[in-house]
Design an enzyme around this catalytic site. Structure first.
Site, PDB file in Angstrom:
ATOM      1  N   ASN A  34       0.589  -1.306   0.135  1.00 49.65           N
ATOM      2  CA  ASN A  34       0.183   0.175   0.158  1.00 49.65           C
ATOM      3  C   ASN A  34       0.798   1.663  -0.060  1.00 49.65           C
ATOM      4  O   ASN A  34       1.408   2.146   1.275  1.00 49.65           O
ATOM      5  CB  ASN A  34      -1.011   0.072   1.339  1.00 49.65           C
ATOM      6  CG  ASN A  34      -1.880   1.245   1.804  1.00 49.65           C
ATOM      7  OD1 ASN A  34      -2.306   1.913   0.325  1.00 49.65           O
ATOM      8  ND2 ASN A  34      -2.853   1.014   1.772  1.00 49.65           N
ATOM      9  N   ARG A 115      -2.348  -2.025  -3.818  1.00 48.70           N
ATOM     10  CA  ARG A 115      -3.526  -1.173  -4.294  1.00 48.70           C
ATOM     11  C   ARG A 115      -3.478   0.054  -5.104  1.00 48.70           C
ATOM     12  O   ARG A 115      -2.350   0.861  -5.106  1.00 48.70           O
ATOM     13  CB  ARG A 115      -3.464  -0.369  -2.823  1.00 48.70           C
ATOM     14  CG  ARG A 115      -4.978   0.704  -2.251  1.00 48.70           C
ATOM     15  CD  ARG A 115      -4.724   0.876  -0.871  1.00 48.70           C
ATOM     16  NE  ARG A 115      -5.878   2.361  -0.739  1.00 48.70           N
ATOM     17  CZ  ARG A 115      -5.038   3.291  -0.759  1.00 48.70           C
ATOM     18  NH1 ARG A 115      -4.108   4.104  -0.665  1.00 48.70           N
ATOM     19  NH2 ARG A 115      -6.492   4.279  -0.916  1.00 48.70           N
ATOM     20  N   HIS A 204     -12.475   4.738  -2.165  1.00 52.65           N
ATOM     21  CA  HIS A 204     -11.793   3.872  -0.765  1.00 52.65           C
ATOM     22  C   HIS A 204     -13.356   3.000  -0.309  1.00 52.65           C
ATOM     23  O   HIS A 204     -13.241   2.538   0.243  1.00 52.65           O
ATOM     24  CB  HIS A 204     -12.700   4.793   0.575  1.00 52.65           C
ATOM     25  CG  HIS A 204     -11.948   5.897   0.716  1.00 52.65           C
ATOM     26  ND1 HIS A 204     -13.087   7.201   1.346  1.00 52.65           N
ATOM     27  CD2 HIS A 204     -10.728   6.477   0.488  1.00 52.65           C
ATOM     28  CE1 HIS A 204     -12.316   7.660   1.650  1.00 52.65           C
ATOM     29  NE2 HIS A 204     -10.830   7.871   1.561  1.00 52.65           N
ATOM     30  N   HIS A 232     -16.342   6.272   5.805  1.00 51.58           N
ATOM     31  CA  HIS A 232     -14.845   6.047   5.893  1.00 51.58           C
ATOM     32  C   HIS A 232     -14.751   7.959   6.373  1.00 51.58           C
ATOM     33  O   HIS A 232     -14.451   8.328   4.926  1.00 51.58           O
ATOM     34  CB  HIS A 232     -14.678   5.461   5.019  1.00 51.58           C
ATOM     35  CG  HIS A 232     -13.336   5.434   4.643  1.00 51.58           C
ATOM     36  ND1 HIS A 232     -11.798   4.573   5.472  1.00 51.58           N
ATOM     37  CD2 HIS A 232     -12.083   6.424   4.835  1.00 51.58           C
ATOM     38  CE1 HIS A 232     -10.873   4.946   5.104  1.00 51.58           C
ATOM     39  NE2 HIS A 232     -11.213   6.019   4.571  1.00 51.58           N
ATOM     40  N   GLY A 234     -11.554   9.734   7.062  1.00 51.25           N
ATOM     41  CA  GLY A 234     -10.241   9.861   7.839  1.00 51.25           C
ATOM     42  C   GLY A 234      -9.729  11.554   7.646  1.00 51.25           C
ATOM     43  O   GLY A 234     -10.562  12.412   7.198  1.00 51.25           O
ATOM     44  N   GLY A 236      -7.547  12.819   6.003  1.00 54.36           N
ATOM     45  CA  GLY A 236      -8.060  13.838   5.078  1.00 54.36           C
ATOM     46  C   GLY A 236      -8.971  13.243   4.392  1.00 54.36           C
ATOM     47  O   GLY A 236      -9.260  14.527   3.987  1.00 54.36           O
ATOM     48  N   ARG A 266      -9.747  18.974   0.483  1.00 53.99           N
ATOM     49  CA  ARG A 266     -10.655  19.048  -1.154  1.00 53.99           C
ATOM     50  C   ARG A 266     -11.905  19.575  -1.029  1.00 53.99           C
ATOM     51  O   ARG A 266     -12.673  19.163   0.606  1.00 53.99           O
ATOM     52  CB  ARG A 266     -10.900  16.942  -1.116  1.00 53.99           C
ATOM     53  CG  ARG A 266      -9.820  17.386  -2.151  1.00 53.99           C
ATOM     54  CD  ARG A 266      -9.760  15.580  -2.217  1.00 53.99           C
ATOM     55  NE  ARG A 266      -8.742  14.838  -1.225  1.00 53.99           N
ATOM     56  CZ  ARG A 266      -9.125  13.788  -1.469  1.00 53.99           C
ATOM     57  NH1 ARG A 266     -10.168  12.872  -2.043  1.00 53.99           N
ATOM     58  NH2 ARG A 266      -8.392  13.194  -0.415  1.00 53.99           N
ATOM     59  N   ARG A 310     -10.432  17.591  13.744  1.00 54.20           N
ATOM     60  CA  ARG A 310     -10.539  18.043  15.414  1.00 54.20           C
ATOM     61  C   ARG A 310     -10.095  19.441  15.693  1.00 54.20           C
ATOM     62  O   ARG A 310     -10.977  19.544  16.666  1.00 54.20           O
ATOM     63  CB  ARG A 310     -10.171  16.747  15.822  1.00 54.20           C
ATOM     64  CG  ARG A 310     -10.252  15.550  15.773  1.00 54.20           C
ATOM     65  CD  ARG A 310      -9.068  14.531  15.864  1.00 54.20           C
ATOM     66  NE  ARG A 310      -8.108  14.181  14.655  1.00 54.20           N
ATOM     67  CZ  ARG A 310      -7.731  12.749  14.140  1.00 54.20           C
ATOM     68  NH1 ARG A 310      -6.990  12.218  15.054  1.00 54.20           N
ATOM     69  NH2 ARG A 310      -6.780  13.189  13.324  1.00 54.20           N
ATOM     70  N   GLU A 410      -6.801  -1.534   5.881  1.00 48.92           N
ATOM     71  CA  GLU A 410      -6.618  -1.798   4.687  1.00 48.92           C
ATOM     72  C   GLU A 410      -6.326  -3.139   4.123  1.00 48.92           C
ATOM     73  O   GLU A 410      -5.936  -3.696   3.090  1.00 48.92           O
ATOM     74  CB  GLU A 410      -6.703  -0.490   3.604  1.00 48.92           C
ATOM     75  CG  GLU A 410      -7.513   0.289   3.964  1.00 48.92           C
ATOM     76  CD  GLU A 410      -7.056   1.951   3.313  1.00 48.92           C
ATOM     77  OE1 GLU A 410      -6.001   2.168   2.606  1.00 48.92           O
ATOM     78  OE2 GLU A 410      -7.945   2.167   2.676  1.00 48.92           O
TER      79      GLU A 410
END
Lengths: 424, 374
Positions: A34, A115, A204, A232, A234, A236, A266, A310, A410
């Site tokens: 990965n 991956r 994802h 999911h 993340g 990011g 994003r 956070r 993953e």
């Protein structure tokens, strides 16, 4: 578990692979890779028992940084070891990992699973890649210009060095190959969509597939009857996946990983006219707009403080109006998609939260699930705030749908898909 | 009810309707007057308006008591029907950069109107007005606030007149039955660019359109939701500029792009033609997603109402949607009585009602002022 060392012996491999998968002899060491932008995670699993035999992570791969590059290497039953070694690119990292594994004969892989972020049309399913496919892989680079190239280079290096080692491509788009036309089609001229392969791919998938499988197991429901919305989240990227009968039927990402939720940097969904306005403003320089929407928007853009939700939630508590608005926008978009997918799935058995934010931030889960009793969803505040064991069910006793927190894996997901592809 | 003239300027065409006191249906409706060349020519515009004035006099026997003009985009400045005066004109001119195609001809028309119908109140009603006070979390994109502010990027809805009137009707029907709690309403506007909004009582909390009407549901020729990454790819691979992309997304996409021929929503939902099956599925799917999002915004559902020129297609879409929303939520969502209704008023009628209500308000205020002055 006894693993047979087969090295590059083609005949032995063929013999091994021809044995039905339910036979013990079909036990197989699956090595997963990965690639991150400057890291390479690897795991060696004894399948089908899913025993982690070895694993680790090559860090600071690429140009020299202030700290030396290293591999953190673990072998089952032994303490972790740190190996400092220069790795100028992912191929060198791969070579070093193989060297570490070659030290013990029990740790020889019989198949490698990689991956791929974007598998395009050709690798939309999990695929055992033949040499022709491997040679053609660079064509996928354009689809994910940041993420795909190091993986593609690694697969090609692997093929050159270990030609007998079967290689399986597991793309983050593969799980979403089941998204039906009504959800995957953009309302664009057909000819154009066909010419350029313009449709929703979704991402994802490796993680969504893993947590969905684990959730069904946890709830003791047959996977092919399991309906859920998987979140999911993340630190990011983030995406929601609508799951019907254990299969993906929609994902908030689109053709690219830019559509959908508000993410760390994003923008997610954006009025197409706004994209065009930004393009005009940049004198048609699409790279400038791409940079703006991919790296300077989302939570970072809104907050002006941090890409991590956070930090923003913390700052909102401190009374900052801008941070509060940023947090509200992040949560609201997610809520809307959760509602949309709950309506699509109908009678969901569960809502699943995973990855960094989904696993660790109770208030995000609480805010997203609040006031959704109309969908049969009711969170237990106490359970939500005190998750100590995973998987955790944090739904209130009377909630018709369960709310689960599951740690994603993953690597294991790649290993499962890889193993299944060879066993098939 | 008064004698009212309604003007509805389009991009290149002007439509109007003459409402005569005592009748809810217009005595005369004329659509599609070509005014492309007159848009920037006050003399030509006045000639057209003079003819309209004569036609109104013919059918009504009198001059209109008030004129209502329907505008599409009124920005944040116009949150309700507004009587035109010098300050309003100045405000509209100030807004022009935000809607450079729509506002200049509108201003010209309104100015010509005040001259042609001197002394008659002209009331402006905007489609965006209903959505001016959307909650901030629904309004804003995940872009730097400075960028959004400088480009005035925020979400609006573009069928506010239909939605507002439909929701008001629903609320009144409920009040008549003693239901006073603010209703949680999904309003589905079936127009060439359809739009769904989630309304609590009379306040919209969520809407499918965006900074422009291009975002949201796919329309007859426009694309609806679109991955920004996909547009950047088109810009790169095809070397298309913003203008070409705009043409593609607004004129060649939607049902036209999917079916390969012009299709209206009336046809889409009526026809059993297999070549439209997938387009229909795509549109319905996006509607279901929007309704699900609306449900999450409202925290429940009391009413589904269809409006717009194709509102009658609600007979087909309504049962389909209600089925999924009610059964798909384990019967936890229970819209009252009939799960969906159809609001049949035309846009012209809605604008006439808004104009008249505004005119009454002005008159009442004037009377009060006069009374207190005495």
């Amino acid at each position: 578990m006894p693993a047979t060392k087969i090295g590059t012996d083609n005949n032995l491999l063929r013999k091994l692979l021809s044995v039905p998968f339910w036979e013990k002899e079909n036990a197989m060491n699956v090595l997963t890779f990965n690639c991150g932008s400057s890291s390479l995670k690897y795991r060696l699993y004894g399948m089908p028992e899913e025993i982690e035999l070895a694993g680790g992570e090559a860090q600071r791969v690429g140009p020299k940084t202030t700290e030396p590059a290293r591999i953190i290497h673990r072998v089952k039953g032994r303490s972790e070891e740190v190996v400092f070694v220069e790795m100028r690119n992912h191929n060198e990292a791969f070579e070093q990992v193989m060297k570490l594994l070659a030290r013990e004969k029990e740790l020889q892989p019989q198949v490698a699973g990689h991956r791929l972020v974007h598998g395009g049309e050709r690798l939309q399913n999990v695929t055992v890649m033949n040499p022709q496919m491997i040679a053609a892989l660079p064509e996928l680079n354009a689809l994910a210009p940041i993420h795909n190239p190091p993986i593609v280079a690694l697969i090609q290096a692997c093929q050159a060095r270990y030609p007998a080692l079967p290689q399986v491509g597991v793309s983050d788009t593969a799980f979403h190959a089941t998204i039906p036309p009504r959800a995957r089609t953009y309302a664009l001229p057909r000819a154009l969509s066909e010419e350029l392969g313009l449709h929703k791919y979704g991402f994802h998938g490796i993680s969504h597939q893993y947590v969905v499988t684990e959730a069904a197991k946890f709830l003791k429901l047959p996977l092919d009857k399991f309906n859920a919305v998987s979140c999911h989240l993340g630190s990011g990227g983030a995406s929601l996946c609508a799951v019907s009968g254990g299969k993906s039927v929609d994902n908030t990402f689109g053709y690219s990983p830019l559509q959908g939720l508000v993410m760390s940097t994003r923008c997610g969904d954006l009025d197409p006219a706004v994209t065009l306005q930004l393009l005009a403003r940049a004198n048609g320089e699409s790279a400038a707009v791409e940079n703006l929407l991919n790296r300077k928007s989302g939570v970072l853009g809104l907050s002006g403080l941090s890409a991590d939700i956070r930090d923003v939630l913390g700052g909102a508590d401190g009374g900052s109006k801008q941070l509060n608005t940023a947090a509200q926008i992040y949560l609201w978009r997610m809520r809307k998609y959760l509602g949309a997918y709950l309506a699509v799935v109908g009678n969901a058995d569960a809502v699943i939260f995973t990855d960094t934010i989904g696993e660790l931030v109770p208030r995000v889960r609480a805010a997203v699930c609040a006031n959704l009793e109309c969908f049969g969803l009711k969170i237990d505040e106490n359970l939500n705030n005190h998750v100590t064991k995973y998987p955790a069910d944090i739904a209130a006793a009377g909630s018709a749908a369960r709310i689960l927190v599951i740690l994603t894996n993953e690597e294991l997901s790649i290993a499962r898909s890889t193993y299944a592809a060879l066993a098939a | 009810m008064n004698d009212i003239l309604i003007l509805r300027p389009g991009r290149s065409k002007l439509s109007y309707a003459c409402f005569v006191a005592g009748n809810r249906e217009p005595a005369l409706t004329v659509s599609g007057i070509d005014c492309r060349s007159a848009q920037n020519d006050q003399a030509a515009l006045k000639t057209i308006l003079a003819e309209i004035r004569e036609n109104f006099r013919k059918v009504a026997g009198v001059m209109p008591a008030a004129i209502g003009v329907r505008g599409t985009f009124g920005g944040t400045l116009f949150s309700q029907p507004t009587r035109v005066n010098a300050k309003v004109i100045a405000n509209l001119k100030h807004l022009m950069p935000q809607a450079p195609l729509h506002l200049p001809p509108l201003v010209n028309l309104v100015e010509a109107c005040t001259e042609c119908f001197s002394g008659t109140p002209v009331v402006l009603v905007f489609e965006t007005a209903f959505f001016v006070n959307l909650p901030a979390k629904e309004q804003l994109y995940a872009l730097e606030p400075g960028l959004s502010a400088s480009l005035e990027l925020r979400r609006f809805g573009y069928h506010g007149l239909f939605h507002e009137a439909a929701c008001l009707w629903v609320v009144r029907e409920r009040l008549a039955k003693g239901l006073e709690e603010p209703a949680r309403i999904l309003s589905v506007c079936l127009e060439p660019r359809p739009e769904i909004t989630a309304v609590l009582g009379r306040r919209p909390l969520m809407v499918t359109s965006g900074a422009t009407p291009l975002e949201g549901l796919p329309g007859e020729t426009n694309c609806g939701e679109m991955d920004p990454g996909l547009l950047l790819l088109l810009a790169k691979q095809k070397n298309w500029g913003p203008e070409e992309l705009n043409l593609l997304l607004t004129q060649k996409s939607g049902l036209l792009g999917l079916a390969g021929r012009p299709v209206t929503f009336a046809e889409l939902f009526k026809s059993a033609s297999p070549d439209l099956a997938e387009a229909r599925e795509i549109v319905l799917y996006h509607m279901l997603c929007a309704c699900g999002a609306g449900l999450a915004a409202l925290g429940g559902l009391d009413e589904i109402v269809f409006c717009g020129r194709y509102a009658a297609a609600g007979e087909t879409v309504g049962p389909w949607l209600a089925d999924r929303l009610i059964q798909g939520t384990r019967n936890l969502v229970r819209p009252s009585e009939k799960p969906w209704r159809i609001f049949k008023d035309s846009l012209m009628r809605i604008v006439a009602d808004a104009t008249e209500a505004k005119d009454e308000k002005i008159k009442t205020a004037a009377k009060k002022k006069k009374a207190s002055g005495d």
